[in-house]
Design an enzyme around this catalytic site. Structure first.
Site, PDB file in Angstrom:
ATOM      1  N   GLY A 163     -26.452 -90.175 172.959  1.00 30.99           N
ATOM      2  CA  GLY A 163     -27.541 -89.243 173.224  1.00 30.99           C
ATOM      3  C   GLY A 163     -28.353 -89.665 174.433  1.00 30.99           C
ATOM      4  O   GLY A 163     -27.964 -90.555 175.195  1.00 30.99           O
ATOM      5  N   GLY A 164     -29.517 -89.005 174.586  1.00 32.77           N
ATOM      6  CA  GLY A 164     -30.342 -89.282 175.750  1.00 32.77           C
ATOM      7  C   GLY A 164     -31.021 -90.631 175.720  1.00 32.77           C
ATOM      8  O   GLY A 164     -31.300 -91.220 176.756  1.00 32.77           O
TER       9      GLY A 164
ATOM     10  N   ASP B 182     -38.944 -84.775 166.722  1.00 36.12           N
ATOM     11  CA  ASP B 182     -37.691 -84.371 167.386  1.00 36.12           C
ATOM     12  C   ASP B 182     -36.761 -83.686 166.379  1.00 36.12           C
ATOM     13  O   ASP B 182     -35.583 -84.015 166.285  1.00 36.12           O
ATOM     14  CB  ASP B 182     -37.011 -85.600 168.008  1.00 36.12           C
TER      15      ASP B 182
END
Length: 658
Positions: free
Chosen positions: A27-28, A146
């Site tokens: 992921g980021g 998130d």
């Protein structure tokens, strides 16, 4: 040619315990690996912060690793069947990592990619478990920040497989990572949420609370029902600001036939005003459960949904997707078992949703033995008390009154908030004419406002009265000078223009107040503009006789103003002038002249009856030239000018000696 870079962590042993077996996702902020816990012999998931993220966070905040560890410990204490458990944390080669429960299944994003959208029963079943996990976090004082399909895992159900989403186990992940990165002090963490699910308040002021997670969960429910997110755009910032400026559309406008209760549920969760949403995930969970029950109480029916675009089904051929909406049931693995109940307490439940069957059961219990009747009444009373207490808690009990902090100093406000168990955050400070620097000028919620116990109060501090020096606009054209002054919130007015020898017409020659004077917003500033050089040039008059100077000025139409002063210069000689020669003036203007009164007068002393040589010596010693007549060795019998006469210095004195 397809080139793949080898992952150096594969096969490595972390902390002498976790053997990395494979990479699951990237992921980021982090990469997730499967690993074997060689100490306990179980499979776990290891999430390691990217090398590009951790050093930057550490450079900005020296205590990043310490806060990451503290937050990991907090998440590890959060235990719930629908939360991905955190087992351990540490650092590997300077990179923080978390060891978590390994969930066999897929993310909700994977499910939506395959199914496009879900039927209402499946969407509500997943939303219910997702909100149960988030509600547990909210009760522990944590905000996820998130919530999105990528962080919702759909695991294999105890009945096997994930084909039946109603019976699947749903777990929410990334509480630890989101909270830990937030604690690092990273400025970017304020907009950590994916823009498709970001709440408006996180976009406008970077503030998130449990109602922010409610908003994101509402967007996830919208996507499950419609197969798409409500907003899209060319740039992430465009998508983010649509959440601020627009209301989320009703799902039924995109998928005709969806029950109205789902439109209302999505609308409640995604209000742009946080105060209009359910207060936290627990409150939204209760509404989702009511919606499931409402759908379950309806008879089984078939909803005709619009066609879903598919590569195997050309759009030119109309298709229909039939979604069966069945009575809402809890999954078998989630229901309480009756095996622990005594045989005489077990009763056959009516089959299906037949109200007559339930009424028959209730009638049997009330008309049966006294024990059953008493138990039923007690159950009703207990249920009523639970409902009343829950209503009181969610409506009143968990709220208190915000203290009055306005007009206090920052230190006083902090002390009072700490005594009340509240936390403080600070908005952008502002100038205030009445409140000294670092005094509180505003608070949200306001004094006596409703606030959760232990909640957060936002304070706005004063910068004190706004004062600044008046800028130098002399020499600028009026339009530019006015713009500079108006930008400082000053009120500009034109004064009487005047001639100026150095500045052209139309530019500023002076201001009132003067340049550099201390002013505040709203001060009136008078701007004096130049008319250019005056039409008459003042002649040079210094050294001329005053009478000659008068004549010259009269010819030019100027008015002499004379001031006589003592001087060594001859009497009536012009010593100085104002304006200076060459300066421009208008006709009729005054020209000031300093005129000499001549040298100062001196007194002639008496020398009569003195010997002539002695008298001559005395007069010459005082600067008088002496003319001696008759006998230079005689006695002075007369003098001219006479004794005590006032004469200019250097005047000759004649003495007669006999």
């Amino acid at each position: 040619m397809d080139t793949q870079v080898a992952d150096t962590l594969l096969g490595s042993l972390i902390d002498g315990r976790y053997r990395i077996r494979g990479r699951v996702a990237r992921g980021g902020m982090a990469t997730v690996y499967t690993a074997t816990d060689e100490r306990l012999g179980r499979t776990v998931a290891v999430k390691i912060i990217h090398p590009t993220q951790a050093p930057a966070a550490q450079a900005r905040t020296a205590g990043f690793l310490g806060r990451f560890t503290d937050e990991a410990k907090t998440i590890a204490r959060l235990t719930h069947p629908n939360v991905v458990a955190v087992y351990d944390q540490g650092t590997h080669s300077g990179l923080p990592y978390l060891v978590m429960e390994y969930v066999r299944g897929r993310t909700l994003r994977d499910v939506l990619a395959e199914r496009r959208r879900l039927n209402p029963e499946e969407a509500l079943a997943i939303a219910e478990q997702m909100l149960a996990a988030i509600a547990a976090a909210h009760r522990s004082g944590l905000v996820h920040r998130d919530v999105k399909p990528e962080n919702v895992l759909v695991a294999e159900a105890p009945t096997g497989g994930v084909a039946n989403l109603v019976d699947s186990v749903v777990k929410v992940a990334d509480f630890g990572l989101a909270r830990a990165v937030e604690a690092s002090g990273d400025e970017g963490s304020q907009l950590m949420a994916t823009v498709a699910y970001v709440p408006p308040e996180l976009v406008t002021d970077g503030h998130a609370d449990p109602r922010s997670d409610v908003y994101s969960a509402g967007i996830v429910l919208f996507e499950m029902l419609t197969g798409r997110v409500p907003y899209d755009g060319g740039r992430p910032v465009d998508v983010a600001w649509q959440h601020v400026d627009r209301d989320v559309p009703a799902p039924s406008t995109l998928v005709p036939g969806l029950p109205r209760v789902l439109d209302e549920l999505v609308a409640r969760a995604t209000r742009r005003d946080p105060g209009a949403r359910p207060t936290d995930a627990g409150a939204l969970l209760a509404e989702v459960q009511v919606a499931r029950d409402d759908l379950g109480n309806q008879s089984t029916h078939t909803a005709v949904l619009p066609p879903v675009a598919d590569e195997a089904t050309p759009m030119s051929q109309p298709t229909m997707v039939v979604a069966a909406v069945r009575p809402a049931e809890r999954p078998a693995w989630a229901r309480m078992s009756e095996q622990g109940q005594p045989p005489h307490r077990r009763r056959a439940a009516p089959q299906g949703g037949n109200p007559a069957g339930w009424l028959a059961v209730l009638r049997t219990r009330f008309t049966g033995d006294a024990r059953s009747r008493t138990g039923a009444i007690a159950a009703v009373v207990v249920l009523a008390l639970v409902v009343a207490l829950a209503g009181w808690w969610f409506g009143v009990g968990r709220y208190t009154v915000a203290p009055e902090l306005v007009s206090l100093t920052k230190a006083e406000a902090q002390a009072q908030a700490t005594r009340g168990g509240f936390t403080l955050r600070y908005a952008e400070p502002r100038y205030d004419e009445k409140t000294p620097r670092d005094g509180v000028v505003a608070q949200d919620p306001g004094p006596a406002g409703r606030i959760l116990k232990g909640g957060e109060i936002t304070l706005t501090l004063s910068l004190g009265p706004e004062r600044f020096p008046l800028p130098d606009v002399v020499g600028k054209e009026f339009a530019l000078a006015e713009a500079d002054l108006v930008n400082l919130k000053l009120v500009v007015a034109r004064g009487t223009a005047r001639y100026d020898d150095n500045l052209p017409e139309g530019v500023v020659v002076a201001t009132d107040p003067k340049v550099g004077a201390e002013v505040r917003p709203g001060t009136n500033v008078t701007v004096v503009l130049s008319k250019g050089k005056a039409p008459i040039s003042v002649p040079s008059l210094v050294g001329r006789n005053v009478n000659e100077a008068r004549t010259i000025l009269a010819q030019l139409g100027l008015v002499p103003v004379e001031t006589y002063k003592d001087s060594d210069k001859p009497k009536d000689e012009v010593l100085a002038q104002s304006p200076a020669d060459g300066a421009g003036v208008e006709k009729g203007a005054q020209v000031k002249l300093d005129v000499s009164k001549g040298p100062p007068q001196v007194v002639v002393p008496r020398v009569i009856d003195l010997p002539c040589p002695q008298a001559k010596q005395q007069l010459e010693a005082q600067g008088f030239p002496v003319n001696v007549q008759f006998n230079p060795n005689g006695i002075v019998r007369f003098q001219a000018p006479g004794e005590n006469s006032q004469v200019p210095p250097g005047t000759a004195v004649t003495i007669g000696c006999l």
